[in-house]
Structure formats: C-alpha cells, structure tokens
Scaffold this active site. Structure first.
Site, PDB file in Angstrom:
ATOM      1  N   GLY A   9      -5.191  39.559 -16.697  1.00  0.00           N
ATOM      2  CA  GLY A   9      -4.873  38.462 -15.794  1.00  0.00           C
ATOM      3  C   GLY A   9      -4.476  38.941 -14.414  1.00  0.00           C
ATOM      4  N   GLN A  28      -0.476  32.086 -19.272  1.00  0.00           N
ATOM      5  CA  GLN A  28       0.471  31.584 -20.270  1.00  0.00           C
ATOM      6  C   GLN A  28       0.031  30.261 -20.886  1.00  0.00           C
ATOM      7  OE1 GLN A  28       3.129  33.054 -21.557  1.00  0.00           O
ATOM      8  NE2 GLN A  28       3.129  34.854 -20.235  1.00  0.00           N
ATOM      9  N   SER A  52      -5.888  36.080 -19.744  1.00  0.00           N
ATOM     10  CA  SER A  52      -5.634  37.402 -20.310  1.00  0.00           C
ATOM     11  C   SER A  52      -5.706  37.344 -21.830  1.00  0.00           C
ATOM     12  CB  SER A  52      -4.256  37.907 -19.874  1.00  0.00           C
ATOM     13  OG  SER A  52      -4.060  39.239 -20.275  1.00  0.00           O
ATOM     14  N   GLY A  53      -6.230  38.419 -22.435  1.00  0.00           N
ATOM     15  CA  GLY A  53      -6.442  38.427 -23.868  1.00  0.00           C
ATOM     16  C   GLY A  53      -5.214  38.697 -24.702  1.00  0.00           C
ATOM     17  N   HIS A  54      -4.306  39.535 -24.203  1.00  0.00           N
ATOM     18  CA  HIS A  54      -3.210  39.971 -25.074  1.00  0.00           C
ATOM     19  C   HIS A  54      -2.135  38.908 -25.275  1.00  0.00           C
ATOM     20  CE1 HIS A  54       0.102  41.114 -22.166  1.00  0.00           C
ATOM     21  NE2 HIS A  54      -0.903  40.994 -21.345  1.00  0.00           N
ATOM     22  N   CYS A  68      16.771  44.501 -15.544  1.00  0.00           N
ATOM     23  CA  CYS A  68      17.344  45.852 -15.580  1.00  0.00           C
ATOM     24  C   CYS A  68      16.395  46.865 -16.200  1.00  0.00           C
ATOM     25  CB  CYS A  68      18.653  45.853 -16.352  1.00  0.00           C
ATOM     26  SG  CYS A  68      19.945  44.874 -15.576  1.00  0.00           S
TER      27      CYS A  68
END
Length: 393
Positions: free
Chosen positions: A72, A181, A201-203, A326
């Site tokens: 993406g 998303q 995006s594939g993942h 962080c």
C-alpha cells in the site's frame, strides 16, 4: 503462557491456509518467469492474469485498471507523487490531504512540499471524521490531487469517500484514497465509489507481506513508476512476484466473500470490548463508535504509558498496539490521536485492539479480565496517575 490472543490485525494478518496453498506451486514447480514464452513462463503469466481478474471482480472494476505493486505504501507514493509531478507543468501545485493520514501519505506530501508544492491538511472532528465540505472549500484552481484515507488505521473511522469523490469529480480534481484498512472490512465498489486512484495491501487480508495493488481508473494518466521491462502494462517494470500476486488474488476473493457476516459477528464483540474497558475510570474511546471498522477498538487510558501496557499485556498472552510511538524510536504520541485534540499524556496511554474473523467471546472475556489488572498495576507505579487522582480530590 497458557494462551495467546492476537489483536493486532490492523498491523498485519497471518497468511491463511487457502492463500498459502494457492501460492505453493508458484514457489516450487511453477517457477517460470512470466515474460518467457515457453509453457512454464506462460503458466506464470496466466496465474497473474487470473489473480488480476479476481481482484477486479472483488472491487467491481476492469482488470486493466489493476496494477500489482509491492504494498500500500508504494501505491500511495505512486498515486500522489506521479499525479502531482505530472500536473505541475499545468500550474497544479496544490495538494489536499488530512491531518491523520498514514505516514505513507503524509511523508509523501512532505517530500512534495520540498519540491515546491503547497499542502492543505484538512482537520478532522473530535470523533475522527472528515467533513466533505472542508475538502470542497479547500480546492482551488491549482489543486492537483486530493488524498483521503477510506478508514483510519489507528482509530478505525470510516470516511465519506463517495461524497468526497463526487466533489472532486465536480471540481475536476484527481481523487485518491488509501483503502488499505477498509479492504475486507467494508464493501468497496470502485465503479460506484467514483474514486480515480486507490491503494490496497495484501498483508491486511491474510496474504503475504510484500504484495499490494493500485487501482487506476480508465482515463486517468498515471506516469510509469519503474522503467525497465514491459511488465504491468509497462507501468511498473521488474519480474513479477508471481506467488505473492496469486496469494493476493486468493486473499481478496476470500476477503470480500461475506463482509456483512463479518460485520455482524465482530461488531458486538468490538462493542463488548469498548464498553468493558470504558468501565475503568479516566478512559475514553477514540473515534466514532458507529462509523468505525467492525474490528477496531482504540481507547485512551489515563495514568499509564502505552509501551508499558503493551509489554505487560504481552506477558499475559495478548498482542495489541498503542498510540505511543516509542517502539519506533519516537518519543511523540500518535499524530492521529493528537489530531483528535488529545493532550500528549492521554495520547501516550492509548490501546488499540484490532480483532479478526476468528476472535471469540471467550477471548473478549479474557481481555476484559486482564486489562483492569494490568492497568491497576501500572497506575500504582505512575506519578502521573497520582497527580490525576489528586486533581480529582
């Protein structure tokens, strides 16, 4: 650790068995280069085109409008940079986006700003929603492209993309949406939606990392991304990731099979988590409760620090993420949470749970039993919590 509950599907998902099995032949025996003319190469080329057809069918568009990319982020970069640079010679030096986009968009815009483009960052409401009228009012004669994400990756809010697309079409401005998303969580009909460019995006849908695609509507000129061979209609040169593309085609086919059933199952579980965590004092929901992805929970818990919360939850077998950055080497809290008007101390103590199709009611119970114990322990060690309690008194 007796159990492990994965609640970070917005970050990545596991490769499903059906996707893995569809990829295996193209990692072993069917390993031909798709540009080769012998059978082994032709078979690989055919597999790519079948995956393209599956992708187009899942998104209701023409297969010729789909170009496979690595992710993406690449798709976002390509859509925005190439469009902006192409239109610069026509005096189009203005870009519109929002304050809480993914960094793939924000950092791209920052780069273009160094190249002389002006960027308008549209604010969002306290619930994390974009007002289409703000987009309309920001468009000028110099506007080259508008980019608004379909669903926010941190707080899960779903934006009025079709309405924004209509405004851009009326103003004759290219419109791009980062739909990473949203894919598999809401129905996406690209023909009906009216967007010009969209990133996927594939993942995030149980395909492997390193594969994605971009939708380029017919009639939209997007300059070549990588010169070299003639792959992907000479738009993106380089030998194709055949196994990854096959996996993506399988994954997107499965992801859109029954979205209403997924929403029906996960929404009550999401709300159960939200309502349960909000019983703790000094907590707040980030984002709209109704206009959000069915598997997204994002709550700020005052008096604690996000990284400590994640580490302790991990000890109890719960994988989650936080509004604190962080772990990425930054001391600043999430820009998304700050855009909602949260102060740094509150944004630093945020928890995101993103649940998947296999999440169960008993897992929700375990999380709701565990979080209060963890929060109590962290607050007991926190000078900030002591200060909050003193202010209450």
């Amino acid at each position: 650790m007796d159990k492990y509950i994965y609640c970070d599907n917005a970050a990545t998902t596991e490769i499903s068995d059906v996707v893995f099995n569809s990829m295996l032949p193209y990692l072993k025996e069917n390993y031909g280069n798709p540009s080769s003319i012998y059978k082994l190469g032709r078979d690989s080329k055919k597999a790519i085109e079948i995956a393209r057809e599956k992708t187009a069918k899942a998104l209701n568009c023409d297969p010729k409008e789909i170009i496979f990319t690595s992710c993406g982020t690449e798709s976002d970069n390509w859509a925005i940079k190439s469009t902006a640079r192409r239109l610069k010679s026509r005096g189009k030096t203005h870009i519109i986006t929002t304050v809480f986009e993914h960094h793939a968009v924000l950092h791209t815009c920052e780069q273009l700003e160094k190249e002389g483009f002006s960027i308008s960052y549209i604010p969002v409401s306290k619930e994390g929603l974009v007002n289409p009228e703000d987009i309309k009012n920001a468009i000028t004669e110099e506007t080259a492209i508008v980019s608004v994400m379909f669903a926010n990756n941190e707080i899960g809010t779903i934006q009025p993309i079709k309405e924004i697309a209509e405004i851009c079409r009326e103003k004759k401005v290219i419109f791009h949406t980062d739909a990473v998303q949203a894919l598999g969580n809401v129905s996406i009909d690209l023909n009906e939606l009216g967007v010009d460019l969209a990133s996927f995006s594939g993942h995030k849908i149980h395909a492997p990392k390193g594969i994605g695609c971009i939708y380029i509507r017919k009639g939209v000129a997007l300059p070549t991304l990588i010169q070299g061979g003639g792959q992907e209609r000479a738009k993106r040169a380089g030998t194709e990731n055949v196994a990854g593309i096959v996996g993506f085609g399988t994954a997107i086919e499965k992801a859109v099979e029954n979205i209403p059933a997924k929403i029906e199952k996960l929404t009550p579980l999401r709300n159960k988590l939200i309502d349960g965590i909000l019983k703790l004092p000094h907590t707040r929901l980030n984002g709209s409760k109704t206009q959000r992805l069915c598997g997204n929970v994002n709550i700020s818990i005052e008096g604690i620090e996000g990284e400590s919360l994640l580490l302790m939850l991990d000890m109890f077998g719960i994988a989650a993420s936080s509004g604190s950055a962080c772990t990425s080497g930054s001391l600043d809290p999430s820009h998304v949470l700050l855009s909602l008007g949260l102060v740094h101390e509150v944004a630093h103590g945020s928890l995101r749970l993103s649940i998947g199709e296999n999440f169960t009611d008993s897992e929700a119970d375990y999380i709701l039993e565990t979080i209060p114990k963890v929060v109590e322990k962290l607050r007991a060690m926190s000078p900030l919590w002591e200060k909050i309690q003193n202010n209450d008194k």
